[in-house]
Design a protein around this motif. Structure first.
Motif, PDB file in Angstrom:
ATOM      1  N   VAL A   2      60.596  59.300   0.592  1.00  0.00           N
ATOM      2  CA  VAL A   2      59.503  58.324   0.532  1.00  0.00           C
ATOM      3  C   VAL A   2      59.656  57.545  -0.766  1.00  0.00           C
ATOM      4  CG1 VAL A   2      57.002  57.977   0.549  1.00  0.00           C
ATOM      5  CG2 VAL A   2      58.010  59.896   1.817  1.00  0.00           C
ATOM      6  N   LEU A   3      59.825  56.239  -0.661  1.00  0.00           N
ATOM      7  CA  LEU A   3      60.054  55.398  -1.831  1.00  0.00           C
ATOM      8  C   LEU A   3      58.771  54.642  -2.163  1.00  0.00           C
ATOM      9  CD1 LEU A   3      62.326  54.453  -3.806  1.00  0.00           C
ATOM     10  CD2 LEU A   3      62.567  52.446  -2.325  1.00  0.00           C
ATOM     11  N   PHE A   4      58.167  54.970  -3.319  1.00  0.00           N
ATOM     12  CA  PHE A   4      57.001  54.252  -3.813  1.00  0.00           C
ATOM     13  C   PHE A   4      57.496  53.095  -4.679  1.00  0.00           C
ATOM     14  CE2 PHE A   4      55.375  58.502  -2.945  1.00  0.00           C
ATOM     15  CZ  PHE A   4      54.203  58.217  -2.268  1.00  0.00           C
ATOM     16  N   VAL A   5      57.052  51.880  -4.368  1.00  0.00           N
ATOM     17  CA  VAL A   5      57.583  50.674  -5.004  1.00  0.00           C
ATOM     18  C   VAL A   5      56.480  49.936  -5.753  1.00  0.00           C
ATOM     19  CG1 VAL A   5      58.644  48.426  -4.588  1.00  0.00           C
ATOM     20  CG2 VAL A   5      59.393  50.398  -3.279  1.00  0.00           C
ATOM     21  N   GLY A   6      56.707  49.696  -7.055  1.00  0.00           N
ATOM     22  CA  GLY A   6      55.799  48.890  -7.867  1.00  0.00           C
ATOM     23  C   GLY A   6      56.443  47.561  -8.218  1.00  0.00           C
ATOM     24  N   ASP A   7      55.881  46.851  -9.231  1.00  0.00           N
ATOM     25  CA  ASP A   7      56.445  45.548  -9.572  1.00  0.00           C
ATOM     26  C   ASP A   7      57.813  45.673 -10.234  1.00  0.00           C
ATOM     27  OD1 ASP A   7      53.840  46.277 -10.174  1.00  0.00           O
ATOM     28  OD2 ASP A   7      53.332  44.408 -11.150  1.00  0.00           O
ATOM     29  N   GLU A   8      57.987  46.705 -11.096  1.00  0.00           N
ATOM     30  CA  GLU A   8      59.222  46.827 -11.857  1.00  0.00           C
ATOM     31  C   GLU A   8      59.925  48.165 -11.643  1.00  0.00           C
ATOM     32  OE1 GLU A   8      58.082  46.260 -15.878  1.00  0.00           O
ATOM     33  OE2 GLU A   8      57.531  44.148 -15.627  1.00  0.00           O
ATOM     34  N   THR A   9      59.274  49.097 -11.010  1.00  0.00           N
ATOM     35  CA  THR A   9      59.804  50.450 -10.902  1.00  0.00           C
ATOM     36  C   THR A   9      59.659  50.949  -9.475  1.00  0.00           C
ATOM     37  OG1 THR A   9      59.009  50.845 -13.152  1.00  0.00           O
ATOM     38  CG2 THR A   9      59.695  52.774 -11.903  1.00  0.00           C
ATOM     39  N   PRO A  12      52.670  44.286  -5.440  1.00  0.00           N
ATOM     40  CA  PRO A  12      51.567  44.898  -4.696  1.00  0.00           C
ATOM     41  C   PRO A  12      50.475  43.881  -4.418  1.00  0.00           C
ATOM     42  CG  PRO A  12      51.564  45.620  -6.990  1.00  0.00           C
ATOM     43  CD  PRO A  12      52.840  44.860  -6.778  1.00  0.00           C
ATOM     44  N   ALA A  13      49.886  43.996  -3.251  1.00  0.00           N
ATOM     45  CA  ALA A  13      48.827  43.072  -2.866  1.00  0.00           C
ATOM     46  C   ALA A  13      47.535  43.442  -3.567  1.00  0.00           C
ATOM     47  CB  ALA A  13      48.616  43.142  -1.351  1.00  0.00           C
ATOM     48  N   PRO A  14      46.623  42.483  -3.747  1.00  0.00           N
ATOM     49  CA  PRO A  14      45.320  42.822  -4.305  1.00  0.00           C
ATOM     50  C   PRO A  14      44.623  43.839  -3.422  1.00  0.00           C
ATOM     51  CG  PRO A  14      45.631  40.438  -4.196  1.00  0.00           C
ATOM     52  CD  PRO A  14      46.760  41.057  -3.434  1.00  0.00           C
ATOM     53  N   ALA A  15      43.818  44.684  -4.036  1.00  0.00           N
ATOM     54  CA  ALA A  15      43.103  45.706  -3.277  1.00  0.00           C
ATOM     55  C   ALA A  15      42.200  45.054  -2.252  1.00  0.00           C
ATOM     56  CB  ALA A  15      42.286  46.584  -4.217  1.00  0.00           C
ATOM     57  N   ALA A  16      42.324  45.496  -1.021  1.00  0.00           N
ATOM     58  CA  ALA A  16      41.492  44.948   0.047  1.00  0.00           C
ATOM     59  C   ALA A  16      40.180  45.703   0.083  1.00  0.00           C
ATOM     60  CB  ALA A  16      42.207  45.092   1.390  1.00  0.00           C
ATOM     61  N   PRO A  17      39.054  45.034   0.288  1.00  0.00           N
ATOM     62  CA  PRO A  17      37.789  45.751   0.391  1.00  0.00           C
ATOM     63  C   PRO A  17      37.777  46.637   1.627  1.00  0.00           C
ATOM     64  CG  PRO A  17      37.524  43.461   1.063  1.00  0.00           C
ATOM     65  CD  PRO A  17      38.906  43.584   0.485  1.00  0.00           C
ATOM     66  N   VAL A  18      37.093  47.751   1.529  1.00  0.00           N
ATOM     67  CA  VAL A  18      36.974  48.619   2.696  1.00  0.00           C
ATOM     68  C   VAL A  18      36.188  47.872   3.757  1.00  0.00           C
ATOM     69  CG1 VAL A  18      36.001  50.759   3.564  1.00  0.00           C
ATOM     70  CG2 VAL A  18      37.102  50.713   1.323  1.00  0.00           C
ATOM     71  N   GLY A  19      36.732  47.840   4.948  1.00  0.00           N
ATOM     72  CA  GLY A  19      36.064  47.130   6.027  1.00  0.00           C
ATOM     73  C   GLY A  19      37.076  46.736   7.069  1.00  0.00           C
ATOM     74  N   PRO A  20      36.732  45.844   7.988  1.00  0.00           N
ATOM     75  CA  PRO A  20      37.649  45.497   9.051  1.00  0.00           C
ATOM     76  C   PRO A  20      38.924  44.885   8.503  1.00  0.00           C
ATOM     77  CG  PRO A  20      35.431  44.714   9.524  1.00  0.00           C
ATOM     78  CD  PRO A  20      35.446  45.163   8.092  1.00  0.00           C
TER      79      PRO A  20
END
Length: 284
Positions: free
Chosen positions: A52-59, A111-119
């Motif tokens: 499982v590869l976790f990907v950030g902006d630089e790492t 990474p995308a901005p955090a989406a609000p919980v909801g539909p």
């Protein structure tokens, strides 16, 4: 010594063929690990293991999980979350290879901005014709216990493969897969074998179903991982499961509060238009 590792095409394309081959022959894989999903020990020599590869902006951070828990995949996360993951993974695998690989993914998506919980509307890979699914996260009381729940509602009719009638068979398809009709929201539905909900780094990533060849495959996957509330994540972690409710198009809709979500579900239950199952939690 070769390991029982699965390196998906998605992970291989990010880390490169050379790195993937070194993992498979054992040069870059630990003998033992802490599963990044269930947090219990694993052994790459004796049990099927997912990369499982976790990907950030630089790492990027390469982690390992039991194949029975989650499939090999790429998981986008924030750089801040990734720093904590590096510390946690390396502490859980002392003496193993350094799994933090800066710049190993030169074209990693931000990474995308955090989406609000909801539909959240995404494209499912469910049986039947393609449809847009809305996913709403919320706590639903079963008696006095709040259960982390997902309400799945398509934007239109969902038919069986090849059907041109326009008839909505969404609930029938799910019942064929093992979901059961709901008659009382206070009752916890039975757990559905082979299905699970993938949560990683505090975000909802996917709903997984059994794959024909074994293991798991995505039934629904977020285009961008959805941030869930701390209360939702804690409830899911405490019970190690998530309740998935499904309703036909137009019955529940977008509900801004959990009390309104429950009222809408109760109306749908009274009409006999809700199916549900408890799905094990994969991730944290």
């Amino acid at each position: 010594m070769p390991r029982m590792l699965d390196v998906s095409d998605e992970v291989r394309s990010e880390i490169g063929d050379d790195e993937a081959d070194r993992l498979l022959v054992g040069d870059r894989a630990p003998d033992s690990y802490e599963c990044t999903s269930c947090r219990t020990p694993g052994d790459t020599h004796v049990e099927p293991t997912s990369t499982v590869l976790f990907v950030g902006d630089e790492t990027a951070v390469l982690a390992f999980a039991h194949a029975r828990c989650i499939p090999s995949q790429v998981v986008p996360v924030s750089e801040e979350q990734l720093v904590g993951a590096v510390r946690s993974i390396n502490q859980s695998q002392p003496g193993g290879p350094d799994l933090a690989v800066p710049a190993v993914v030169p074209n990693a998506p931000a990474p995308a901005p955090a989406a609000p919980v909801g539909p959240a509307q995404t494209q499912p890979s469910a049986p039947g014709q393609a449809a847009i699914l809305g996913i709403t996260c919320g706590l639903v009381l079963h008696g006095k216990v709040g259960h982390a729940s997902l309400v799945v509602e398509p934007t239109g009719p969902v038919g069986r493969p090849g059907s041109t009638s326009g008839e909505d068979e969404f609930l029938d398809l799910l019942q064929d897969a093992g979901f059961q009709p709901v008659t009382d929201l206070d009752e916890t539905p039975d757990q559905l074998p082979g299905w699970s909900v993938l949560v990683a780094m505090g975000k909802l990533h996917a709903i997984l179903q059994p794959a024909a060849a074994g293991g798991s495959t995505g039934w629904w996957q977020a285009h961008q991982p959805l941030q869930v509330t701390d209360a939702w994540r804690m409830a899911a972690s405490q019970l190690s499961e998530v309740t998935m409710y499904a309703v036909p198009a137009g019955l529940v809709g977008r509900q801004p509060r959990e009390d309104l979500l429950r009222q809408a579900l109760e109306r749908a239950v009274a009409l006999g238009q809700v199916v549900a199952a408890s799905l094990p939690l994969a991730g944290t």
